[in-house]
Design an enzyme around this catalytic site. Sequence first.
Site, short mmCIF file in Angstrom:
data_model
loop_
_atom_site.label_atom_id
_atom_site.label_comp_id
_atom_site.label_asym_id
_atom_site.label_seq_id
_atom_site.Cartn_x
_atom_site.Cartn_y
_atom_site.Cartn_z
N HIS A 297 0.80 -1.23 0.00
CA HIS A 297 0.00 0.00 0.00
C HIS A 297 0.82 1.27 0.00
O HIS A 297 0.27 2.37 -0.10
CB HIS A 297 -0.96 0.02 1.19
CG HIS A 297 -0.28 0.30 2.50
ND1 HIS A 297 0.47 -0.64 3.16
CD2 HIS A 297 -0.21 1.43 3.25
CE1 HIS A 297 0.95 -0.11 4.27
NE2 HIS A 297 0.56 1.14 4.35
C1 UD1 Z 1 -2.55 5.45 5.75
C2 UD1 Z 1 -1.30 5.95 6.46
C3 UD1 Z 1 -0.20 4.89 6.39
C4 UD1 Z 1 -0.70 3.55 6.89
C5 UD1 Z 1 -1.95 3.19 6.09
C6 UD1 Z 1 -2.52 1.86 6.50
C7 UD1 Z 1 -0.87 8.37 6.33
C8 UD1 Z 1 -0.03 9.40 5.70
N1 UD1 Z 1 -0.77 7.15 5.81
O1 UD1 Z 1 -2.23 5.30 4.38
O2 UD1 Z 1 0.87 5.30 7.20
O3 UD1 Z 1 0.30 2.58 6.72
O4 UD1 Z 1 -2.93 4.21 6.30
O5 UD1 Z 1 -3.57 1.50 5.66
O6 UD1 Z 1 -1.60 8.67 7.26
N2 UD1 Z 1 -9.27 4.68 1.11
C9 UD1 Z 1 -10.46 4.01 0.97
N3 UD1 Z 1 -11.11 3.63 2.10
C10 UD1 Z 1 -10.63 3.85 3.34
C11 UD1 Z 1 -9.41 4.55 3.46
C12 UD1 Z 1 -8.74 4.94 2.35
O7 UD1 Z 1 -10.93 3.78 -0.13
O8 UD1 Z 1 -11.28 3.44 4.33
C13 UD1 Z 1 -8.54 5.09 -0.11
C14 UD1 Z 1 -8.88 6.48 -0.55
O9 UD1 Z 1 -8.86 6.52 -1.92
C15 UD1 Z 1 -7.73 7.30 0.00
C16 UD1 Z 1 -6.58 6.31 -0.12
O10 UD1 Z 1 -7.16 5.03 0.15
O11 UD1 Z 1 -7.52 8.47 -0.70
C17 UD1 Z 1 -5.47 6.58 0.84
O12 UD1 Z 1 -5.98 6.66 2.19
P1 UD1 Z 1 -5.17 7.52 3.28
O13 UD1 Z 1 -5.84 7.42 4.58
O14 UD1 Z 1 -4.89 8.88 2.76
O15 UD1 Z 1 -3.77 6.80 3.31
P2 UD1 Z 1 -3.37 5.25 3.30
O16 UD1 Z 1 -2.71 4.94 2.01
O17 UD1 Z 1 -4.49 4.38 3.75
#
Ligand code: UD1
Length: 370
Positions: free
Chosen positions: A206
């Site tokens: 991820h």
């Molecule tokens: C976040 C953390 C990372 C952690 C990871 C675990 C930061 C900078 N990053 O990254 O350190 O290892 O979580 O998963 O805080 N999305 C969904 N559904 C959800 C959540 C996210 O579809 O429930 C998608 C969305 O398109 C979103 C993308 O995933 O824009 C990224 O989510 P985000 O919370 O920004 O960061 P992660 O990559 O999950």
Amino acid sequence: MVNIHLIAAARPNFMKIAPLFHALNATDWANPVLVHTGQHYDHNMSDAILEDLGVPKPDFHLGVGSGSHAEQTGSVMIAYEKICMKHRPDWIVVVGDVNSTAACAMVGAKLWIPVIHLEAGLRSRDRRMPEEINRLVTDAIADVLWTPSADADENLISEGIHEDQIDRIGNIMIDSFEMLRENIEQARAASKLALDPGNYALVTLHRPSNVDTLGSLRPIVDALLTASSELPIVFVAHPRTIKGLEKFSMKHEIEEAANVTLLEPVPYVRFMSLVTTAKVVITDSGGLQEETTYLGIPCLTLRENTERPVTVLLGTNELIDAGSLAKNLQSVLAGNWKKGKCPPLWDGHTADRAVESLKRRSTALQLSRK
Ligand code: UD1
């Protein structure tokens, strides 16, 4: 009663918050208050995991969701400040290194509410990682630093943190695993997918640096597809990764590969069941590097660096790239992988040490306020 806000935001936070919540809840002096920022919101990225861990519905849900780094961090700060102004806690506990961790720590520090960072002191020394920025900011402003291992203490002291602020309590994720070990062992998740326990690779990815560009994702997918001719693969994909696979038209290749099972995120017990019976884990996760070290399972980490060096030095983890995946997999299949040792204080009793630290520090704080 001592009111303690526990900040939960994203998937890797929940298994760190749960043991602390249960341990505080069992005391007669602490009132743990759950604050969910809503950074993760898909059922299997959030509520299903909290249910597995026996954590009740949050007292406050900020509903912040996704966005750019500034949007997400700013939205959490604005929403959480309002909660703190109305329901000022005695302590704020932030965990891990996600955007919500740094955001809530900043809110607490500016309102003079003492902040504790659980999982403090980890450093990858790679400031291209958003998590490294979050770790640096959070540790610099937290009042109390709860560390998992000796290298974390050393990092903090070299950055000028006073040793009185540091309590080395161990790795709290291991508490979650031990709390649910029986359920995990009974889940038999691999068999339910028609996989042979002990004879498959579990893959998770991820990190933006691996999945957000074609140039990084293509060689990894190629290496995984090649590896699948040697060993069946179960690939549990984060929403970010599914997006990358779709955007670069690779999802169908994975779905059609004979020996690869592609899954969306799965809740904690089912996921840890898949981990415990894997032959090898291939990942870029932070938490999995630790869980595999604890369980003695070979871990190939697709990263250039790690903020968890103890998993390489003592444990079963090695840093690899797509080009060296095949060679490392051969070494695992040949039975030549290092056996590893469990780091000190990764023993399932970290939450008890956290509670003891909090009690001692709460008493000191009350005396100083008199
Ligand atoms: C976040 C953390 C990372 C952690 C990871 C675990 C930061 C900078 N990053 O990254 O350190 O290892 O979580 O998963 O805080 N999305 C969904 N559904 C959800 C959540 C996210 O579809 O429930 C998608 C969305 O398109 C979103 C993308 O995933 O824009 C990224 O989510 P985000 O919370 O920004 O960061 P992660 O990559 O999950």
